[in-house]
Design a protein around this motif. Sequence first.
Motif, PDB file in Angstrom:
ATOM      1  N   MET A 605      31.098  12.238  -0.249  1.00 40.26           N
ATOM      2  CA  MET A 605      31.112  11.813  -1.648  1.00 40.26           C
ATOM      3  C   MET A 605      30.189  10.609  -1.870  1.00 40.26           C
ATOM      4  SD  MET A 605      33.198  13.822  -3.244  1.00 40.26           S
ATOM      5  CE  MET A 605      34.699  14.807  -3.197  1.00 40.26           C
ATOM      6  N   ALA A 606      30.034   9.801  -0.817  1.00 42.21           N
ATOM      7  CA  ALA A 606      29.177   8.616  -0.895  1.00 42.21           C
ATOM      8  C   ALA A 606      27.763   8.889  -0.395  1.00 42.21           C
ATOM      9  CB  ALA A 606      29.807   7.483  -0.086  1.00 42.21           C
ATOM     10  N   ALA A 607      27.427  10.151  -0.123  1.00 47.36           N
ATOM     11  CA  ALA A 607      26.140  10.479   0.488  1.00 47.36           C
ATOM     12  C   ALA A 607      24.942   9.921  -0.271  1.00 47.36           C
ATOM     13  CB  ALA A 607      26.006  11.998   0.652  1.00 47.36           C
ATOM     14  N   PRO A 608      24.891   9.943  -1.611  1.00 42.92           N
ATOM     15  CA  PRO A 608      23.694   9.402  -2.280  1.00 42.92           C
ATOM     16  C   PRO A 608      23.435   7.940  -1.921  1.00 42.92           C
ATOM     17  CG  PRO A 608      25.038  10.654  -3.822  1.00 42.92           C
ATOM     18  CD  PRO A 608      25.855  10.504  -2.578  1.00 42.92           C
ATOM     19  N   PHE A 609      24.511   7.186  -1.747  1.00 38.94           N
ATOM     20  CA  PHE A 609      24.370   5.754  -1.495  1.00 38.94           C
ATOM     21  C   PHE A 609      24.131   5.479  -0.009  1.00 38.94           C
ATOM     22  CE2 PHE A 609      27.565   6.754  -4.783  1.00 38.94           C
ATOM     23  CZ  PHE A 609      26.744   6.539  -5.882  1.00 38.94           C
ATOM     24  N   VAL A 610      24.757   6.265   0.868  1.00 41.61           N
ATOM     25  CA  VAL A 610      24.461   6.177   2.298  1.00 41.61           C
ATOM     26  C   VAL A 610      22.983   6.473   2.539  1.00 41.61           C
ATOM     27  CG1 VAL A 610      24.917   7.205   4.558  1.00 41.61           C
ATOM     28  CG2 VAL A 610      26.822   6.780   2.985  1.00 41.61           C
ATOM     29  N   LEU A 611      22.492   7.533   1.937  1.00 40.68           N
ATOM     30  CA  LEU A 611      21.092   7.927   2.123  1.00 40.68           C
ATOM     31  C   LEU A 611      20.139   6.886   1.532  1.00 40.68           C
ATOM     32  CD1 LEU A 611      21.691  11.659   1.266  1.00 40.68           C
ATOM     33  CD2 LEU A 611      20.737  10.873   3.447  1.00 40.68           C
ATOM     34  N   GLU A 612      20.497   6.345   0.382  1.00 38.29           N
ATOM     35  CA  GLU A 612      19.645   5.322  -0.236  1.00 38.29           C
ATOM     36  C   GLU A 612      19.545   4.092   0.664  1.00 38.29           C
ATOM     37  OE1 GLU A 612      19.144   2.952  -4.509  1.00 38.29           O
ATOM     38  OE2 GLU A 612      20.902   4.212  -4.137  1.00 38.29           O
ATOM     39  N   GLN A 613      20.670   3.684   1.246  1.00 33.91           N
ATOM     40  CA  GLN A 613      20.651   2.556   2.168  1.00 33.91           C
ATOM     41  C   GLN A 613      19.765   2.868   3.368  1.00 33.91           C
ATOM     42  OE1 GLN A 613      22.221  -0.557   1.961  1.00 33.91           O
ATOM     43  NE2 GLN A 613      21.067  -1.036   3.818  1.00 33.91           N
ATOM     44  N   SER A 614      19.892   4.086   3.889  1.00 31.18           N
ATOM     45  CA  SER A 614      19.108   4.460   5.065  1.00 31.18           C
ATOM     46  C   SER A 614      17.613   4.530   4.754  1.00 31.18           C
ATOM     47  CB  SER A 614      19.589   5.817   5.597  1.00 31.18           C
ATOM     48  OG  SER A 614      18.839   6.239   6.704  1.00 31.18           O
ATOM     49  N   VAL A 615      17.259   5.047   3.588  1.00 34.84           N
ATOM     50  CA  VAL A 615      15.849   5.223   3.238  1.00 34.84           C
ATOM     51  C   VAL A 615      15.205   3.906   2.814  1.00 34.84           C
ATOM     52  CG1 VAL A 615      14.263   6.317   1.591  1.00 34.84           C
ATOM     53  CG2 VAL A 615      16.117   7.647   2.609  1.00 34.84           C
ATOM     54  N   HIS A 616      15.902   3.150   1.963  1.00 35.63           N
ATOM     55  CA  HIS A 616      15.282   1.982   1.331  1.00 35.63           C
ATOM     56  C   HIS A 616      15.810   0.641   1.840  1.00 35.63           C
ATOM     57  CE1 HIS A 616      13.255   4.662  -1.376  1.00 35.63           C
ATOM     58  NE2 HIS A 616      14.380   5.106  -1.903  1.00 35.63           N
ATOM     59  N   GLY A 617      16.865   0.658   2.654  1.00 30.39           N
ATOM     60  CA  GLY A 617      17.411  -0.596   3.166  1.00 30.39           C
ATOM     61  C   GLY A 617      18.261  -1.345   2.167  1.00 30.39           C
ATOM     62  N   ALA A 618      18.571  -0.745   1.041  1.00 26.07           N
ATOM     63  CA  ALA A 618      19.404  -1.370   0.012  1.00 26.07           C
ATOM     64  C   ALA A 618      19.837  -0.272  -0.954  1.00 26.07           C
ATOM     65  CB  ALA A 618      18.641  -2.463  -0.729  1.00 26.07           C
ATOM     66  N   VAL A 619      20.847  -0.577  -1.767  1.00 26.98           N
ATOM     67  CA  VAL A 619      21.326   0.355  -2.769  1.00 26.98           C
ATOM     68  C   VAL A 619      21.210  -0.323  -4.127  1.00 26.98           C
ATOM     69  CG1 VAL A 619      23.254   1.789  -3.550  1.00 26.98           C
ATOM     70  CG2 VAL A 619      22.939   1.357  -1.110  1.00 26.98           C
ATOM     71  N   ALA A 620      20.710   0.398  -5.112  1.00 24.47           N
ATOM     72  CA  ALA A 620      20.516  -0.155  -6.447  1.00 24.47           C
ATOM     73  C   ALA A 620      21.854  -0.492  -7.095  1.00 24.47           C
ATOM     74  CB  ALA A 620      19.750   0.835  -7.319  1.00 24.47           C
ATOM     75  N   GLN A 621      21.803  -1.339  -8.096  1.00 27.37           N
ATOM     76  CA  GLN A 621      22.986  -1.723  -8.855  1.00 27.37           C
ATOM     77  C   GLN A 621      23.639  -0.497  -9.490  1.00 27.37           C
ATOM     78  OE1 GLN A 621      22.158  -3.845 -12.471  1.00 27.37           O
ATOM     79  NE2 GLN A 621      24.071  -5.014 -12.404  1.00 27.37           N
ATOM     80  N   ARG A 622      24.959  -0.563  -9.647  1.00 29.25           N
ATOM     81  CA  ARG A 622      25.678   0.526 -10.332  1.00 29.25           C
ATOM     82  C   ARG A 622      25.052   0.801 -11.695  1.00 29.25           C
ATOM     83  NH1 ARG A 622      30.051  -2.596  -8.610  1.00 29.25           N
ATOM     84  NH2 ARG A 622      30.481  -3.326 -10.708  1.00 29.25           N
ATOM     85  N   GLN A 623      24.973   2.105 -12.032  1.00 30.69           N
ATOM     86  CA  GLN A 623      24.353   2.516 -13.298  1.00 30.69           C
ATOM     87  C   GLN A 623      25.370   2.918 -14.348  1.00 30.69           C
ATOM     88  OE1 GLN A 623      20.877   2.305 -13.834  1.00 30.69           O
ATOM     89  NE2 GLN A 623      21.257   1.091 -11.985  1.00 30.69           N
ATOM     90  N   GLY A 624      26.662   2.701 -14.071  1.00 28.43           N
ATOM     91  CA  GLY A 624      27.663   3.089 -15.043  1.00 28.43           C
ATOM     92  C   GLY A 624      27.681   4.585 -15.238  1.00 28.43           C
ATOM     93  N   ASN A 625      27.650   5.038 -16.460  1.00 27.29           N
ATOM     94  CA  ASN A 625      27.734   6.457 -16.764  1.00 27.29           C
ATOM     95  C   ASN A 625      26.361   7.102 -16.949  1.00 27.29           C
ATOM     96  OD1 ASN A 625      30.505   6.411 -16.606  1.00 27.29           O
ATOM     97  ND2 ASN A 625      30.821   6.158 -18.813  1.00 27.29           N
ATOM     98  N   ARG A 626      25.318   6.420 -16.608  1.00 21.97           N
ATOM     99  CA  ARG A 626      23.988   6.998 -16.734  1.00 21.97           C
ATOM    100  C   ARG A 626      23.647   7.845 -15.517  1.00 21.97           C
ATOM    101  NH1 ARG A 626      20.848   2.031 -19.881  1.00 21.97           N
ATOM    102  NH2 ARG A 626      21.783   2.548 -21.928  1.00 21.97           N
ATOM    103  N   HIS A 627      22.660   8.723 -15.706  1.00 15.47           N
ATOM    104  CA  HIS A 627      22.309   9.723 -14.703  1.00 15.47           C
ATOM    105  C   HIS A 627      20.948   9.401 -14.105  1.00 15.47           C
ATOM    106  CE1 HIS A 627      21.382  13.712 -13.011  1.00 15.47           C
ATOM    107  NE2 HIS A 627      22.679  13.965 -13.105  1.00 15.47           N
TER     108      HIS A 627
END
Length: 809
Positions: A605-627
């Motif tokens: 369920m957390a794969a988008p954020f795990v992958l983002e951390q692995s690829v970019h070394g950080a995860v962007a700020q929460r986007q709320g209900n935006r896509h």
Amino acid sequence: MARAPDAAQLALRGLRVLEIGTGPALAYTGKLFADFGAEVVKVEAPGGDAWERMPPLLGESEPRSALWAWLHTNKRSVAADPVADAGWLERLAQTCDVVLDARALDAGLSVLERPIAGAAPPAVEIVFTWFGEDGPYSAYTGSEAVCRALSGAVFNSGPVEGPPHMPHELQTGIAAGLMAFSAAVAAWMGRAHGSRRYVLSVHEAVFHTVEMEAGMVQDGRHAPRLGVNRFCGTHPTGIYATAEGWIGIFTHTLPQWVALCEAIGRPELAHDPRYANGAERMARADEIDAMLRDALRTRTAQQWFADLGARKHPTVLVPTMAELLAQDVHRQRHAFVPVTAGAARCEGPIVPLRLGAAGPLRGGAAPARGADNAHYRGAGLLHLPVRASGTAHGLPLQGTTIVDLTMGWAGPLAARTAADLGAEVVKVESTVYPDWWRGANFTEEFYRERLYEKNANFNLMNRNKRGITLDLARPEGRQLLLQLVAQADAVVENYSAEVLPKLGLDDAALRKVNPRLVMVSMPAFGLGNAWSDTRAYGGTLEQASGLPLHTGHPDGPPAMTSYAYGDPVGGLNAGAALLLALCVQRDTGQGMLLNLSQVEAMLPMAAPFVLEQSVHGAVAQRQGNRHPLHAPHGCWRCAGPDDWLVASVRTDAQWQALCGVLGRPDLAADAGLLQAPGRRAQQDRLDAAVAAWAATRSADTAMQELQQAGVSAGVVRSIPRLMDDPHLRARGFWQRLERAHVGHYLSGSTPLRQDGRPLPIRQVAPTLGEHTAQVLGERLGLTPAQLAALEQRAITGRSARPKTGRTAA
């Protein structure tokens, strides 16, 4: 140390699976097949899949999505035009054992009038739809977000004043994918009885992540949205900043409250009547939160985790993605695996169904589009699939026996997965320690009024099972259980890690009487590691996954979904793993221990954020209900009180249609808004336009107007409203059942249909010990006199009783 997979022993080796269509539900179903050794052939349209652009992107050398690559590891790819290549696609489908057909999600239900395999049905076919093949919503334009809203899985999340929280669309796809995969594996095991075609409703699949709420409605205990990290009528259950890091706590029982008060140096509050139960503490939630915010900042998250854990208080670290990727408990289990696409490489979560040598594979490569065209336009068409004669009407797991030693939600849901598909599931309880979902407040009224027979959630989770009682603390009870296990195919248990070993009923003891046994254990962090004894609830599991740090509005705190999310996710994963293990058992005659981790089950369920951390070394700020891709996309207040609408503009054509409904030709003509990147750059402007329009009409009216124009939109249904939803009512999703002590009640159906009908509910949830005499008589040959003696000695029974009433051994 997790056992490495063996290519020669992978659970689904030898199967050929066709994956046609788009979307995360289809992709995750195919991933499960591929990562367990099946030959999965993904059909890609010449223009590719929108999810190939879903962030995070791998980089300039490989511009595709890391999330797309993770979803497609170990698959093969063919590029084909559905119209021009229709004949070849039909021949390819005819070489496959399993067909996963999601064409209707993009093209509508009419595409299903042309079966992909023509007149030669495969042994197993799973058809993905947004809302099923009939009912008022069946022709609606769907999306993961809209299905989630209409299923009741959005309303109770987020601030009291709103808007409710909408999580990443992948989470909807994974839930639906797990259910599709379980049905496909069961159908494959039952293929000797004929071919099976199941139609999945993504809408109904998502409901099963909030099914507990339907029980609470019927018990009169359902609460409105209580606020961020507040739910289930108890407190504190939140996420708190410490001197270093975040800590998640879930205080449910009075002993847990006492332990928390002592740990923070406030022992005088431990037995203060103002905090005696969950309802009292919820009424003082703001006061408790203020106290905890100050107290918990005095030490680090690691220190609180150690201290509260030693006091048996459900407590976990709430990790950032960087911390999650580094945690030893996951590294030791190989929970993160390499994902490659071209020259790019990153890490993502492993498929959490742990079968040892039978899989899953520890990572893999995603195929380039069309990489396997030549093979499947040539020698690949010579493959001969398994063919089933006729269409099966019985359930595929008939003849399979499972002993269910579980309590609550996750474990019973895992066993119910098999029961719904035809297995005989024998649920074992004790008259002293019944399933805690029957109730945990052991008052005199609890016994006198048989309140343990009146909990709707117990009744929902334990349908299609037979129930017996055995006192496993006594030698006679243990011996009877061993005799039942000797005849069973599987045992499922979710006790605390120390319970069965103390009783002498661990995996080794059970396997001694039945070497071919499948044993499913599912503690929070798995067996055999430093955190195996961690106490956990569904909310705890969600906290430990790090997911709350990426859920909610940008200006709000880390947020849980408010639906005990970890329980259904753990149950769906454990159910799928159980069926896979049974499949291996049928092929090899061998049993196995499934050492599952319910926290690990949350990691996809957390794969988008795990992958983002692995690829970019950080995860962007929460986007709320935006896509990440679509705009406008969100949740807007409508005219009624707490009345909300979700809409998701997924194509440029839908944008033009939305402008028409809004009466905004100026927006339709704006060149900067013609495509999604331009719209994403002006989201505040677009949100304001949709909000002004939605505020003038009810959510149902707004949904109907947008759907008539072909725009994906849906009402944010509350669970009470969902139980009278016109679409679910028309489809017969809610089945009216009758049971002793409660009379009539409503149960949902599985999200899968065969021949247009829900899978049958053959047995309502058992009353305590209802089938003891029947099961022990039929299976163990006990005589009426022997059964009477067991009941007289309170080894069995049909009434709950206090611990102090136990007869001495």
